[in-house]
Design an enzyme around this catalytic site. Structure first.
Site, short mmCIF file in Angstrom:
data_model
loop_
_atom_site.label_atom_id
_atom_site.label_comp_id
_atom_site.label_asym_id
_atom_site.label_seq_id
_atom_site.Cartn_x
_atom_site.Cartn_y
_atom_site.Cartn_z
N PRO A 18 73.69 60.54 25.31
CA PRO A 18 74.21 60.64 26.68
C PRO A 18 74.84 62.00 26.93
CG PRO A 18 75.00 58.63 25.59
CD PRO A 18 74.33 59.48 24.54
N GLU A 19 74.42 62.64 28.02
CA GLU A 19 74.99 63.92 28.42
C GLU A 19 75.96 63.66 29.59
OE1 GLU A 19 74.56 66.93 27.14
OE2 GLU A 19 73.14 66.34 25.59
#
Ligand code: ZN
Length: 287
Positions: free
Chosen positions: A2-3
């Site tokens: 996840p960014e």
């Protein structure tokens, strides 16, 4: 992994379910994630109310009525699901999935489930003192989507840095939580080479050059677009890896050998490695 856009979309998912709501019941299905849960984690949460659902870089930060703060990180594969309690209690509720590790039953009527197959996620419960001494949260630069992050701030942060611009953008003291993918995307959108020296976007006295303005606008644009796309994705799987569909959302990231998407540019996207991370750029329109 996840960014920032995924973490922000998660914050937006959790906010209506958790803000102003009390923890009625907290279920832990194991003793640890990346590390052990804090002592008496469930007991310390139960009965407290969530004052706000905020984000700092890639951390979800939830101040509580107890004075403590719940700090959560999605790690490599963490994800949250939100269900209404009636739905969860309906005729044939699905059995818990193997990687559903934490369940929050909130007074809002929502059941919030944390799923994390690889268990690199983190949940911490911090006192005010511990929060202000948090090794990662202290010293973070401005949030990229905040008004504080503008051309003047970026130029000031880059003025004395002799490292490549891309390396500076990944420094958490320059801007918080931007991440490799969005640094690559923003540099292409701004037409700036990842390998130019960071200080070149500032004047000798640290004032922003037009390149700093372009870069700030590009960073905000690529993140805002990605967050909107994330929030519109109705099905988000904890197991999602970058699929062909997903990589179609990038301008240049992971597009080695493809034609540059800049209108009128005859360049080709090349991959290089900077500071151990993959960089994708066009040598014609990024200077
Ligand atoms: Zn190009």
């Amino acid at each position: 992994m996840p960014e920032l856009p995924e973490v922000e979309a998660t914050r937006q998912l959790l906010e209506p379910a958790m803000r102003g709501a009390r923890f009625d019941r907290v279920l832990l299905r194991r003793a640890d994630l990346r590390r052990a849960f804090p002592p008496d984690f469930a007991a310390r949460l139960t009965g407290t109310t969530v004052d706000a659902v905020t984000r700092r870089a890639k951390y979800l930060v939830l101040p509580l009525s107890s004075g403590e703060t719940l700090v959560m990180h999605l790690g490599m594969s963490g994800d949250f699901g939100v269900q209404s309690r009636e739905r969860a209690a309906s005729a044939a509720p699905p059995p818990p999935r193997a990687h559903d590790h934490v369940v929050f039953e909130m007074s809002s009527g929502c059941v919030v489930t944390f799923t994390d197959p690889r268990r690199f996620g983190v949940m911490d419960l911090l006192t005010r003192e511990a929060l202000s001494a948090h090794e990662t949260l202290v010293g973070l630069g401005p949030e990229p989507l905040s008004p504080e992050f503008d051309a003047a701030a970026l130029a000031r942060a880059c003025a004395r840095r002799r490292v490549p611009l891309k390396v500076a953008l990944l420094d958490q003291r320059v801007v918080a939580g931007l991440g490799n993918i969005y640094a690559v995307e923003a540099l292409h959108l701004a037409g700036l080479s990842p390998s130019r020296r960071a200080s070149t976007i500032a004047t000798p006295t640290g004032k922003p050059r037009p390149t700093a303005m372009r870069l700030v606008a590009a960073i905000k644009k690529v993140l805002t677009t990605a967050i909107a796309r994330q929030s519109n994705t109705t099905y988000r799987s904890a197991f999602a890896e970058a699929t062909a569909d997903e990589s179609a959302r990038f301008r240049v990231y992971d597009r080695e050998g493809e034609a540059c998407p800049t209108r009128g540019c005859a360049g080709v996207i090349r991959r290089s490695v900077q500071g151990g991370r993959s960089t994708f750029a066009c040598r014609i329109c990024q200077r």
